[in-house]
Design a protein around this motif. Structure first.
Motif, PDB file in Angstrom:
ATOM      1  N   ASP A  61       0.405   2.520  12.967  1.00  0.00           N
ATOM      2  CA  ASP A  61       0.667   3.735  12.185  1.00  0.00           C
ATOM      3  C   ASP A  61       1.864   4.515  12.729  1.00  0.00           C
ATOM      4  OD1 ASP A  61      -0.180   4.977   9.784  1.00  0.00           O
ATOM      5  OD2 ASP A  61      -0.792   6.684  10.985  1.00  0.00           O
TER       6      ASP A  61
ATOM      7  N   GLU B 177      -3.989   5.586  15.420  1.00  0.00           N
ATOM      8  CA  GLU B 177      -4.716   4.537  14.693  1.00  0.00           C
ATOM      9  C   GLU B 177      -4.361   3.200  15.325  1.00  0.00           C
ATOM     10  OE1 GLU B 177      -4.234   4.628  10.404  1.00  0.00           O
ATOM     11  OE2 GLU B 177      -4.218   6.817  10.421  1.00  0.00           O
TER      12      GLU B 177
ATOM     13  N   LEU C 192      -0.913  -5.344  11.363  1.00  0.00           N
ATOM     14  CA  LEU C 192      -2.178  -5.243  12.090  1.00  0.00           C
ATOM     15  C   LEU C 192      -3.338  -5.210  11.102  1.00  0.00           C
ATOM     16  CD1 LEU C 192      -1.170  -2.423  14.633  1.00  0.00           C
ATOM     17  CD2 LEU C 192      -1.025  -4.918  14.940  1.00  0.00           C
TER      18      LEU C 192
ATOM     19  N   LEU D 206       5.564  -6.282   8.693  1.00  0.00           N
ATOM     20  CA  LEU D 206       5.561  -5.378   7.539  1.00  0.00           C
ATOM     21  C   LEU D 206       6.730  -4.420   7.681  1.00  0.00           C
ATOM     22  CD1 LEU D 206       1.793  -4.239   7.532  1.00  0.00           C
ATOM     23  CD2 LEU D 206       2.849  -5.917   5.983  1.00  0.00           C
TER      24      LEU D 206
ATOM     25  N   LYS E 122     -11.590   7.140   8.696  1.00  0.00           N
ATOM     26  CA  LYS E 122     -10.468   7.317   7.762  1.00  0.00           C
ATOM     27  C   LYS E 122     -11.017   7.213   6.342  1.00  0.00           C
ATOM     28  CE  LYS E 122      -6.179   5.523   7.523  1.00  0.00           C
ATOM     29  NZ  LYS E 122      -5.225   6.627   7.464  1.00  0.00           N
TER      30      LYS E 122
ATOM     31  N   VAL F 243       3.888   0.867   2.592  1.00  0.00           N
ATOM     32  CA  VAL F 243       3.870  -0.347   3.404  1.00  0.00           C
ATOM     33  C   VAL F 243       4.302  -1.520   2.517  1.00  0.00           C
ATOM     34  CG1 VAL F 243       2.437  -1.788   4.879  1.00  0.00           C
ATOM     35  CG2 VAL F 243       1.899   0.641   4.644  1.00  0.00           C
TER      36      VAL F 243
ATOM     37  N   GLY G  35       0.526   5.030   0.892  1.00  0.00           N
ATOM     38  CA  GLY G  35      -0.324   6.076   1.445  1.00  0.00           C
ATOM     39  C   GLY G  35       0.216   7.447   1.099  1.00  0.00           C
ATOM     40  N   LYS G  36      -0.271   8.468   1.779  1.00  0.00           N
ATOM     41  CA  LYS G  36       0.145   9.833   1.470  1.00  0.00           C
ATOM     42  C   LYS G  36       1.564  10.116   1.963  1.00  0.00           C
ATOM     43  CE  LYS G  36      -3.524  11.675   3.457  1.00  0.00           C
ATOM     44  NZ  LYS G  36      -4.241  10.441   3.839  1.00  0.00           N
ATOM     45  N   ALA G  37       1.956   9.463   3.062  1.00  0.00           N
ATOM     46  CA  ALA G  37       3.280   9.765   3.635  1.00  0.00           C
ATOM     47  C   ALA G  37       4.149   8.534   3.845  1.00  0.00           C
ATOM     48  CB  ALA G  37       3.105  10.488   4.970  1.00  0.00           C
ATOM     49  N   LYS G  38       3.543   7.351   3.841  1.00  0.00           N
ATOM     50  CA  LYS G  38       4.313   6.131   4.068  1.00  0.00           C
ATOM     51  C   LYS G  38       3.963   5.089   3.006  1.00  0.00           C
ATOM     52  CE  LYS G  38       2.964   5.385   8.503  1.00  0.00           C
ATOM     53  NZ  LYS G  38       1.974   6.464   8.650  1.00  0.00           N
TER      54      LYS G  38
ATOM     55  N   LYS H 207       4.732  -4.915  13.405  1.00  0.00           N
ATOM     56  CA  LYS H 207       3.748  -6.013  13.386  1.00  0.00           C
ATOM     57  C   LYS H 207       2.659  -5.662  12.385  1.00  0.00           C
ATOM     58  CE  LYS H 207       3.911  -7.408  18.188  1.00  0.00           C
ATOM     59  NZ  LYS H 207       4.505  -6.200  18.766  1.00  0.00           N
TER      60      LYS H 207
ATOM     61  N   TYR I  50       0.856  -1.188   0.000  1.00  0.00           N
ATOM     62  CA  TYR I  50       0.000   0.000   0.000  1.00  0.00           C
ATOM     63  C   TYR I  50       0.889   1.233   0.000  1.00  0.00           C
ATOM     64  CZ  TYR I  50      -3.282   3.492   1.834  1.00  0.00           C
ATOM     65  OH  TYR I  50      -4.052   4.611   2.012  1.00  0.00           O
TER      66      TYR I  50
ATOM     67  N   MET J  46      -6.022  -3.147  10.451  1.00  0.00           N
ATOM     68  CA  MET J  46      -6.292  -1.785  10.914  1.00  0.00           C
ATOM     69  C   MET J  46      -7.801  -1.500  11.034  1.00  0.00           C
ATOM     70  SD  MET J  46      -3.299  -0.642  11.499  1.00  0.00           S
ATOM     71  CE  MET J  46      -3.542   1.100  11.844  1.00  0.00           C
TER      72      MET J  46
ATOM     73  N   GLN K 278       2.920  -1.596  17.612  1.00  0.00           N
ATOM     74  CA  GLN K 278       3.381  -2.372  16.458  1.00  0.00           C
ATOM     75  C   GLN K 278       4.895  -2.564  16.427  1.00  0.00           C
ATOM     76  OE1 GLN K 278       2.415   0.185  13.105  1.00  0.00           O
ATOM     77  NE2 GLN K 278       3.888   1.725  13.725  1.00  0.00           N
TER      78      GLN K 278
HETATM   79  P1  ADP Z   1      -2.747   7.329   4.580  1.00  0.00           P
HETATM   80  O1  ADP Z   1      -3.288   5.940   4.333  1.00  0.00           O
HETATM   81  O2  ADP Z   1      -3.632   8.098   5.524  1.00  0.00           O
HETATM   82  O3  ADP Z   1      -2.414   8.068   3.340  1.00  0.00           O
HETATM   83  P2  ADP Z   1       0.045   6.703   5.313  1.00  0.00           P
HETATM   84  O4  ADP Z   1       0.730   7.286   4.137  1.00  0.00           O
HETATM   85  O5  ADP Z   1       0.624   6.953   6.629  1.00  0.00           O
HETATM   86  O6  ADP Z   1      -1.454   7.165   5.487  1.00  0.00           O
HETATM   87  O7  ADP Z   1      -0.074   5.161   5.024  1.00  0.00           O
HETATM   88  C1  ADP Z   1       0.174   4.193   5.941  1.00  0.00           C
HETATM   89  C2  ADP Z   1      -0.947   3.168   5.887  1.00  0.00           C
HETATM   90  O8  ADP Z   1      -0.521   1.991   6.568  1.00  0.00           O
HETATM   91  C3  ADP Z   1      -2.214   3.647   6.576  1.00  0.00           C
HETATM   92  O9  ADP Z   1      -3.330   3.295   5.788  1.00  0.00           O
HETATM   93  C4  ADP Z   1      -2.227   2.882   7.899  1.00  0.00           C
HETATM   94  O10 ADP Z   1      -3.545   2.628   8.359  1.00  0.00           O
HETATM   95  C5  ADP Z   1      -1.508   1.589   7.514  1.00  0.00           C
HETATM   96  N1  ADP Z   1      -0.761   0.999   8.641  1.00  0.00           N
HETATM   97  C6  ADP Z   1      -0.032   1.654   9.561  1.00  0.00           C
HETATM   98  N2  ADP Z   1       0.527   0.817  10.443  1.00  0.00           N
HETATM   99  C7  ADP Z   1       0.144  -0.435  10.073  1.00  0.00           C
HETATM  100  C8  ADP Z   1       0.381  -1.742  10.606  1.00  0.00           C
HETATM  101  N3  ADP Z   1       1.154  -1.918  11.683  1.00  0.00           N
HETATM  102  N4  ADP Z   1      -0.195  -2.809   9.981  1.00  0.00           N
HETATM  103  C9  ADP Z   1      -0.977  -2.614   8.886  1.00  0.00           C
HETATM  104  N5  ADP Z   1      -1.226  -1.410   8.326  1.00  0.00           N
HETATM  105  C10 ADP Z   1      -0.683  -0.327   8.909  1.00  0.00           C
END
Ligand code: ADP
Ligand code: UDP
Length: 237
Positions: free
Chosen positions: A191, A179, A84, A24, A123, A15, A10-13, A82, A8, A86, A69
Motif C-alpha cells: 500500500d 497494510e 501482494l 503491479l 478493511k 491499481v 480504490g478511494k485514492a489509488k 510487487k 482495482y 493483501m 513492495q
Molecule cells: P482503498 O482500497 O482503501 O480505497 P486505495 O485507493 O489506496 O485504498 O487502493 C489501493 C488498493 O490497492 C488497496 O485496496 C490496497 O490494499 C491495494 N494494494 C496496495 N498495495 C498493493 C500491492 N502491492 N499488491 C496488491 N494490492 C495492493
C-alpha cells in the motif's frame, strides 16, 4: 513497464496489472477522501507528492531491513510494485493519542503513549473499518498467528526507523497505518506510507501537517504534505 489493465480503483489509488504477473502499477490520484469515502475532493499535486513521498519512505524502510513492495518509480504519480496477496487488516501504531482512540476511549488528544500502542482494524468501508482483535483475525482466516506476530513486529520496526527520521525533520510521528500482503509466503509491506495514512505534527508548534488538515477543514493540505517532504529531503520536481 507498461500498464495492461485496471485491476482495482480504490478511494485514492488505482491499481493496474502489467505484462509481468508479479508486478503491479499503483497510480496515486489527486482524490482525497475522508470518513470512509463519504467526502472526496481533488487536491492538485497530491498524487505526485504522495507517490514520491511513499517511494522515499519505503526506500528508507528497505534500508532499515523491512521488506516492502518497492520496485521503481514509473512516472510522477505512478510506481511499479510487487503484487501482494493483501491481508484485509490495517495495522496502526500510535505514539501520541489522536483520532479515533480519543473518541473510543474518551481520552484527550496529545497524550504520549508509553509504550506506543497497537491496534488492528478490518478493511471494510461499509462497516467503517471496525477494530478487530487477534482472535477475530485467526478465527475468520484473515491471517495466521505467526503472520499476525510478524505484522506486529514489522509495524513496530517501522516505528523504530521512522520516529527518528521524522524527529530529525522537526516532526512528531503521532500515528500511522500500514497494510501488509503475502509474497511467496512472506509478509511484505504494501500500500503506502504518506501523510494520507499517518499523523505528523510540528515538534515546536504541534501544527498538524497530515490528512487531519483535510478531515478538519484546516486548508493548505498539499502545502503541508510538501512542507513535510521538503523537511525530509524528498525530491518533488
Ligand atoms: P482503498 O482500497 O482503501 O480505497 P486505495 O485507493 O489506496 O485504498 O487502493 C489501493 C488498493 O490497492 C488497496 O485496496 C490496497 O490494499 C491495494 N494494494 C496496495 N498495495 C498493493 C500491492 N502491492 N499488491 C496488491 N494490492 C495492493
Ligand atoms: N488511517 C488510514 N486509513 C484508514 C483509517 C486510519 O490511513 O482507513 C490512519 C489515519 O490517517 C491515522 C491512523 O491510521 O494516521 C489512525 O487512524 P484513526 O484510527 O485515529 O482513525 P481516524 O480518526 O483518523 O479515521
Amino acid at each position: 513497464m507498461q500498464k495492461v489493465s485496471e485491476l482495482y480503483r480504490g478511494k485514492a489509488k488505482t491499481v493496474y496489472t502489467t505484462e509481468d504477473p508479479s508486478l503491479l502499477v499503483l497510480h496515486f490520484r489527486n482524490d482525497t477522501s475522508a470518513f470512509d469515502g463519504e467526502r472526496i475532493e481533488q487536491l492538485d499535486r497530491k498524487g505526485m507528492v504522495n507517490n514520491k513521498f511513499n517511494h522515499f519512505i519505503m526506500s528508507k524502510l528497505e534500508e532499515g531491513g523491512v521488506e516492502t513492495q518497492l520496485e521503481s518509480l514509473l512516472s510522477d504519480d505512478e510506481a511499479v510494485v510487487k503484487k501482494l496477496d493483501m491481508i484485509p487488516v490495517e495495522c496502526v501504531v500510535r505514539n501520541v493519542s489522536a483520532g479515533s482512540i480519543t473518541r473510543r476511549l474518551g481520552v484527550e488528544e496529545g497524550l504520549d503513549l508509553n509504550p506506543p500502542t497497537f491496534e488492528f482494524f478490518l478493511k471494510n468501508d461499509a462497516l467503517h473499518d471496525p477494530m478487530v482483535n487477534e482472535y477475530h483475525i485467526q478465527s475468520f482466516g484473515w491471517a495466521t498467528e505467526s503472520q499476525i506476530s510478524e505484522m506486529k513486529r514489522l509495524t513496530f520496526k517501522v516505528n523504530d526507523i521512522l520516529k527518528p527520521l521524522f524527529d530529525a525533520a522537526g516532526l512528531i510521528l503521532v500515528d500511522y497505518k500500514l497494510e501488509f500482503g503475502l509474497s511467496d509466503g512472506k509478509i511484505v509491506l504494501g500500500d503506502e506510507f504518506t501523510p494520507d495514512g499517518c499523523r505528523l505534527w510540528d515538534k515546536e508548534t504541534r501544527e498538524k501537517l497530515d490528512k487531519d488538515r483535510f478531515r478538519q477543514g484546516l486548508g493548505s493540505v498539499v502545502e503541508a504534505y510538501e512542507e513535510v517532504a521538503k523537511r525530509l529531503g524528498v525530491t518533488l520536481d
